[in-house]
Scaffold this active site. Structure first.
Site, PDB file in Angstrom:
ATOM      1  N   GLN A   1      -4.883  -2.358  -5.145  1.00  0.00           N
ATOM      2  CA  GLN A   1      -6.241  -2.835  -4.884  1.00  0.00           C
ATOM      3  C   GLN A   1      -6.768  -3.010  -6.101  1.00  0.00           C
ATOM      4  O   GLN A   1      -7.837  -3.846  -5.923  1.00  0.00           O
ATOM      5  CB  GLN A   1      -6.639  -1.869  -3.778  1.00  0.00           C
TER       6      GLN A   1
ATOM      7  N   THR B   1      19.961  -9.059  -5.951  1.00  0.00           N
ATOM      8  CA  THR B   1      19.291 -10.240  -6.758  1.00  0.00           C
ATOM      9  C   THR B   1      17.941 -10.498  -6.713  1.00  0.00           C
ATOM     10  O   THR B   1      17.222 -10.320  -5.683  1.00  0.00           O
ATOM     11  CB  THR B   1      20.153 -11.681  -6.034  1.00  0.00           C
TER      12      THR B   1
ATOM     13  N   CYS C   1      -2.624  -1.373   7.949  1.00  0.00           N
ATOM     14  CA  CYS C   1      -1.457  -0.506   8.743  1.00  0.00           C
ATOM     15  C   CYS C   1      -1.745   0.406   9.579  1.00  0.00           C
ATOM     16  O   CYS C   1      -1.236   0.528  10.335  1.00  0.00           O
ATOM     17  CB  CYS C   1      -0.562   0.076   7.504  1.00  0.00           C
TER      18      CYS C   1
HETATM   19  N1  PLP Z   1      -1.079   0.645  -1.849  1.00  0.00           N
HETATM   20  C1  PLP Z   1      -2.356   0.395  -1.387  1.00  0.00           C
HETATM   21  C2  PLP Z   1      -3.599   0.981  -1.808  1.00  0.00           C
HETATM   22  C3  PLP Z   1      -2.378  -0.798  -0.586  1.00  0.00           C
HETATM   23  O1  PLP Z   1      -3.434  -1.342   0.115  1.00  0.00           O
HETATM   24  C4  PLP Z   1      -1.420  -1.393  -0.112  1.00  0.00           C
HETATM   25  C5  PLP Z   1      -1.315  -2.545   0.902  1.00  0.00           C
HETATM   26  O2  PLP Z   1      -1.999  -2.818   1.875  1.00  0.00           O
HETATM   27  C6  PLP Z   1       0.109  -0.858  -0.460  1.00  0.00           C
HETATM   28  C7  PLP Z   1       0.209   0.122  -1.453  1.00  0.00           C
HETATM   29  C8  PLP Z   1       1.479  -1.640  -0.195  1.00  0.00           C
HETATM   30  O3  PLP Z   1       1.565  -2.733  -0.825  1.00  0.00           O
HETATM   31  P1  PLP Z   1       2.732  -3.853  -0.211  1.00  0.00           P
HETATM   32  O4  PLP Z   1       2.041  -4.360   0.927  1.00  0.00           O
HETATM   33  O5  PLP Z   1       2.961  -4.699  -1.385  1.00  0.00           O
HETATM   34  O6  PLP Z   1       3.956  -3.178   0.136  1.00  0.00           O
END
Ligand code: PLP
Length: 369
Positions: free
Chosen positions: A172, A230, A317
């Site tokens: 972030q 790949t 998420c």
């Molecule tokens: N770490 C943080 C602090 C995030 O906010 C996120 C995604 O929301 C991730 C890791 C995961 O990244 P990615 O969506 O590229 O897997």
């Protein structure tokens, strides 16, 4: 649509798309192929690696390209030795906390490093961690929900002086504040492309020689054997271009975001019952998370959606879970207030007019009639 959810993902920058397109059409060769059509793609991947390394103050050979921040975080935790102790902050993204919980199920001792009411890891918490003496510590640079920035450079030095490996999730922070791997002094750092106007499904782990990683996938030996498969060449090339632009435009983007965030916070504080989380802490210039007494965050999110405004009620998420955010819980925010949380994460194309439209609408929703 007014898009206020840039911590979930960002739109691809036109200039990034333009850099990627030839690698989706004309230059489709496998970078491992020895003929010209393959070598050309290899050389474009090498350039992208250099662009990203330059943005974060690392050597190109220290980067392992992955499918995103989640994979890079999972890969970082493979650095743990058998039976060794692990410590992570209580506010980590699930792509750290879930694999850490899994390691605990496999027999590793796991310590959660607490945060104060402003979402900050304190010196006391670090002193406790030093006493605990884990093999590996993971503390994020900036939090996805509150935007709170930790003093990683200071803590990394103290931990590493005691021989503890340090990882930071800088997903972030990248593109919003200066993020320099060499100055933070960590052993490992995670970054992701789609949070900086690059394509989705691409990220990287940066690491040093003290770390011994275990590959998550075995196969063709790509990425120094740490990430077989790949390479996603169009995405990597897009990530490289996004990194170049983030470096060139960082000051201008950060100033624009901060101006908008200040306007947003001024207008929010004028609405009764609103409290901004972690207001006293140093935060990313684009992020504001707030609670509204007596409201349900997800209901509010739906109402705003009906009006064409995209916000988050927590981290992307965690949305839909109905449970208050673990980040706010770790900060000691009461469960009722945490359930009312709304996160606004601004981006480079947002405008003052959008902030005004949003806050007017919010006020009408909060104080009907
Ligand atoms: N770490 C943080 C602090 C995030 O906010 C996120 C995604 O929301 C991730 C890791 C995961 O990244 P990615 O969506 O590229 O897997």
């Amino acid at each position: 649509m007014i898009y206020f959810d840039h911590n979930a993902t960002t739109p691809i920058d036109d200039r990034v798309l333009e850099a990627m397109l030839p690698f989706l059409t004309t230059f489709y060769g496998n970078p491992s192929s020895l003929y010209r059509h393959g070598r050309l793609v290899r050389s474009a991947i090498d350039s992208a690696r250099e662009q990203i390394a330059a943005l974060v103050g690392a050597q190109p050979t220290q980067l392992i390209f992955t499918s995103g921040g989640t994979e890079a975080n999972n890969l970082a935790l493979t650095a743990i030795k058998p039976q060794a102790k692990l410590a992570i902050s209580a506010i980590e993204h699930t792509s750290i906390s879930e694999p850490a919980d899994n390691l605990a199920r496999l027999g590793h001792e796991l310590k959660l490093i607490g945060v104060d009411r402003n979402g900050l890891v304190s010196q006391d918490a670090i002193d406790e961690t030093l006493q605990y003496h884990p093999y590996l510590v993971s503390i994020m640079l900036a939090n996805n929900e509150t935007g709170v920035i930790q003093d990683i450079a200071r803590y990394a030095q103290q931990l590493r002086d005691k021989g503890i490996l340090v990882h930071t999730d800088a997903v972030q922070a990248l593109g919003k504040i200066t993020v320099l791997y060499n100055e933070l002094g960590v052993n490992m750092m995670t970054i992701s492309s789609h949070k900086i106007y690059g394509p989705k499904g691409c990220g990287a782990l940066i690491f040093d020689k003290e770390v011994s990683l275990k590959a998550l996938f075995l196969g063709g030996g790509q990425e120094q054997g740490f990430r077989a498969g790949t390479e996603n060449s169009p995405a990597i090339i897009g990530f490289g271009k996004a990194a170049e632009l983030a470096g060139a435009e960082l000051a201008q983007r950060a100033a624009h975001l901060l101006k908008l965030r200040n306007l947003l916070e001024d207008r929010l504080t004028a609405i009764p019952g609103i409290s901004i989380f972690a207001k006293e802490a140093q935060r990313l210039p684009n992020t504001v998370q707030f609670g509204i007494e007596g409201m349900d965050g997800e209901m509010l999110l739906m109402k705003l959606d009906q009006k064409g405004i995209a916000v988050s009620s927590g981290s992307a998420c965690a949305s839909g879970g109905g449970k208050p955010s673990p980040v706010l819980a770790a900060m000691g925010v009461a469960s009722e207030l945490a359930k009312s949380a709304i996160r606004i994460s601004l981006g480079k194309t947002n405008t003052e007019a959008e902030i005004i439209e949003f806050t007017n609408l919010l006020q009408a929703l909060v104080i009907p009639g």
